[in-house]
Design a protein around this motif. Structure first.
Motif, PDB file in Angstrom:
ATOM      1  N   ASN A 233      83.662 -45.330  19.982  1.00  0.00           N
ATOM      2  CA  ASN A 233      84.505 -45.879  18.915  1.00  0.00           C
ATOM      3  C   ASN A 233      83.635 -46.247  17.709  1.00  0.00           C
ATOM      4  OD1 ASN A 233      85.567 -48.365  17.474  1.00  0.00           O
ATOM      5  ND2 ASN A 233      87.383 -47.752  18.619  1.00  0.00           N
ATOM      6  N   PHE A 234      84.001 -45.727  16.543  1.00  0.00           N
ATOM      7  CA  PHE A 234      83.169 -45.960  15.360  1.00  0.00           C
ATOM      8  C   PHE A 234      83.089 -47.448  14.999  1.00  0.00           C
ATOM      9  CE2 PHE A 234      82.885 -46.717  10.791  1.00  0.00           C
ATOM     10  CZ  PHE A 234      81.575 -46.318  10.607  1.00  0.00           C
ATOM     11  N   GLU A 235      84.244 -48.126  14.959  1.00  0.00           N
ATOM     12  CA  GLU A 235      84.230 -49.541  14.525  1.00  0.00           C
ATOM     13  C   GLU A 235      83.390 -50.392  15.478  1.00  0.00           C
ATOM     14  OE1 GLU A 235      85.166 -50.504  11.650  1.00  0.00           O
ATOM     15  OE2 GLU A 235      86.381 -48.807  11.034  1.00  0.00           O
ATOM     16  N   LEU A 259      76.844 -40.934  13.431  1.00  0.00           N
ATOM     17  CA  LEU A 259      77.899 -41.787  12.867  1.00  0.00           C
ATOM     18  C   LEU A 259      78.856 -40.975  12.001  1.00  0.00           C
ATOM     19  CD1 LEU A 259      75.696 -44.849  11.960  1.00  0.00           C
ATOM     20  CD2 LEU A 259      77.691 -44.921  13.478  1.00  0.00           C
ATOM     21  N   ASN A 260      78.307 -39.948  11.340  1.00  0.00           N
ATOM     22  CA  ASN A 260      79.173 -39.112  10.498  1.00  0.00           C
ATOM     23  C   ASN A 260      80.057 -38.182  11.313  1.00  0.00           C
ATOM     24  OD1 ASN A 260      78.699 -40.093   7.980  1.00  0.00           O
ATOM     25  ND2 ASN A 260      77.192 -38.550   7.395  1.00  0.00           N
ATOM     26  N   VAL A 262      81.796 -39.364  13.858  1.00  0.00           N
ATOM     27  CA  VAL A 262      82.946 -40.159  14.304  1.00  0.00           C
ATOM     28  C   VAL A 262      83.657 -40.863  13.144  1.00  0.00           C
ATOM     29  CG1 VAL A 262      82.298 -40.487  16.722  1.00  0.00           C
ATOM     30  CG2 VAL A 262      81.339 -42.019  15.000  1.00  0.00           C
ATOM     31  N   HIS A 263      83.080 -40.777  11.943  1.00  0.00           N
ATOM     32  CA  HIS A 263      83.718 -41.379  10.766  1.00  0.00           C
ATOM     33  C   HIS A 263      83.190 -40.661   9.528  1.00  0.00           C
ATOM     34  CE1 HIS A 263      84.697 -44.283   7.618  1.00  0.00           C
ATOM     35  NE2 HIS A 263      85.521 -44.862   8.473  1.00  0.00           N
ATOM     36  N   ALA A 264      84.094 -40.271   8.621  1.00  0.00           N
ATOM     37  CA  ALA A 264      83.687 -39.474   7.456  1.00  0.00           C
ATOM     38  C   ALA A 264      82.592 -40.163   6.646  1.00  0.00           C
ATOM     39  CB  ALA A 264      84.899 -39.195   6.582  1.00  0.00           C
ATOM     40  N   ASN A 265      82.619 -41.491   6.590  1.00  0.00           N
ATOM     41  CA  ASN A 265      81.646 -42.208   5.782  1.00  0.00           C
ATOM     42  C   ASN A 265      80.731 -43.087   6.648  1.00  0.00           C
ATOM     43  OD1 ASN A 265      80.797 -42.297   3.159  1.00  0.00           O
ATOM     44  ND2 ASN A 265      81.927 -44.181   2.670  1.00  0.00           N
ATOM     45  N   GLY A 266      80.525 -42.631   7.897  1.00  0.00           N
ATOM     46  CA  GLY A 266      79.811 -43.460   8.882  1.00  0.00           C
ATOM     47  C   GLY A 266      78.400 -43.845   8.469  1.00  0.00           C
ATOM     48  N   ARG A 269      78.445 -46.488   5.758  1.00  0.00           N
ATOM     49  CA  ARG A 269      78.866 -47.778   6.344  1.00  0.00           C
ATOM     50  C   ARG A 269      77.693 -48.433   7.090  1.00  0.00           C
ATOM     51  NH1 ARG A 269      84.399 -48.368   8.028  1.00  0.00           N
ATOM     52  NH2 ARG A 269      83.751 -50.108   9.342  1.00  0.00           N
TER      53      ARG A 269
END
Ligand code: SAM
Length: 332
Positions: A233-235, A259-260, A262-266, A269
């Motif tokens: 889970n990214f968050e 991280l990228n 699992v999330h476009a801007n990981g 972030r």
């Protein structure tokens, strides 16, 4: 203030102090290091591996994988002519491959030390014989990356992480005692991981003699026993990264390319949540796909992507190497 779910598997990312956890972790990084991010290159030198980790595509039981060791001469050319100007440090990574270390990594470090004395040298080569650690250090490397993957002894055994948990801990302690700067880390979302394991891991990472640590999301690896599991889970991953920073203000914490996935801007972030190290992948494109950590189509951070992410996070690139920074710190 970023809107985050109040509970992630039992973790609360917000507390009563000002700002989100991520904002506070970012502010702490600024206080300790400023907004300068270290930029290193990584070359994945060999994908041979004697270990059989359930999460990793390079595990020895993966007989479908083409195995490679880069040639010393081509590596020499790559570092002579292909190192981006932004990098101050180089990380040499392999599966657990003592042959590749002896035949390629060690001579390459000796060449680098001679030809590029200002380049900091990191290695991520697995749990090895202490004699090899000493030779690597003697050759000129100073930063050893050796992840715990999970901080729970039983979980470590269940996922078939390298050797056993006590050996991994002993290796970390031995490396630190013999003068290495050591970085460890863990994977969020590994099959079988519980919130208690995560707490235990964060606690342990704060008590080991470390200069840095990483948090990566689990990415279900092709050709592994975990291929059908969900990714981390990214968050929750970013929450762990922020908490790692808040507990360990002086740690070097990388933003990892996974991280990228699992999330476009990981990646950005992570830099906003207190990470202070970015990595440019320099492995030749002909071999990169076979460095099968998880998927063949990894998210590759090339120089422009790293520069863009650092700029988007309102940070800048450090002109001083990671190795030099840690050396100066240990002299104080
Ligand atoms: N063999 C060395 C070792 O064990 O330390 C270094 C190389 S190892 C292949 C590099 C790192 O990749 C591991 O420490 C692990 O954290 C990460 N990795 C492997 N498979 C992964 C997966 N499925 N998801 C996320 N990270 C993974």
């Amino acid at each position: 203030m970023t809107s985050l779910p109040l509970s992630l598997n039992g973790f609360s990312p917000l507390d009563r102090e000002e700002g989100t956890l991520e904002e506070r972790a970012g502010a702490l990084r600024d206080e300790v290091f400023g907004r300068e991010v270290f930029v290193r290159g990584v070359i994945e030198v060999s994908n041979y591996c004697r270990q059989n980790c359930d999460y990793c595509g390079m595990r020895r039981d993966n007989r479908e994988l083409r195995r490679f060791r880069l040639e010393l001469e081509s590596l020499r050319e790559l570092v002579r002519h292909g190192l981006p100007g932004t990098i101050t440090d180089l990380n040499l990574q392999t599966g657990e491959d003592p042959v590749g270390i002896r035949e390629i990594v060690l001579p390459l470090i000796e060449i680098l030390r001679h030809e590029m004395p200002r380049l900091g040298i990191s290695v991520c080569l697995g749990t090895l014989d202490p004699k090899i650690y000493a030779e690597l250090k003697q050759a000129g490397a100073s930063y050893y990356i050796i992840k715990l993957e999970t901080g729970n002894r039983d979980h470590y055994r269940e996922i078939h992480a390298p050797g056993n948990f006590d050996q991994r801990l002993a290796a970390i302690r031995h490396l630190a005692e013999t003068g290495w700067s050591v970085s460890s880390g863990f994977i969020v979302g590994l099959p079988g991981q519980t919130p208690e394991h995560i707490e235990e891991t964060l606690e342990l990472l704060g008590h080991l003699p470390l200069a840095g640590a990483s948090v990566s999301p689990f990415i279900a690896g092709e050709q592994t026993p975990f291929a059908r599991h969900a990714s981390g889970n990214f968050e929750l991953t970013i929450n762990c990264l922020a908490r790692l920073r808040l507990r360990n203000p002086s740690y070097i914490i990388p933003a990892v390319s996974a991280l990228n996935m699992v999330h476009a801007n990981g990646y950005v972030r992570a830099l906003r949540a207190g990470a202070n190290l970015a990595t440019i992948n320099l492995t030749p494109s002909t071999d990169r796909g076979d460095y099968l950590l998880y998927k063949r189509n990894r998210f590759i951070m090339h120089e422009q992507r790293v520069k863009d992410a650092i700029a988007e996070a309102d940070c800048s690139i450090s002109a001083v190497s990671l190795a030099e920074t840690l050396k100066q710190k240990s002299c104080r």
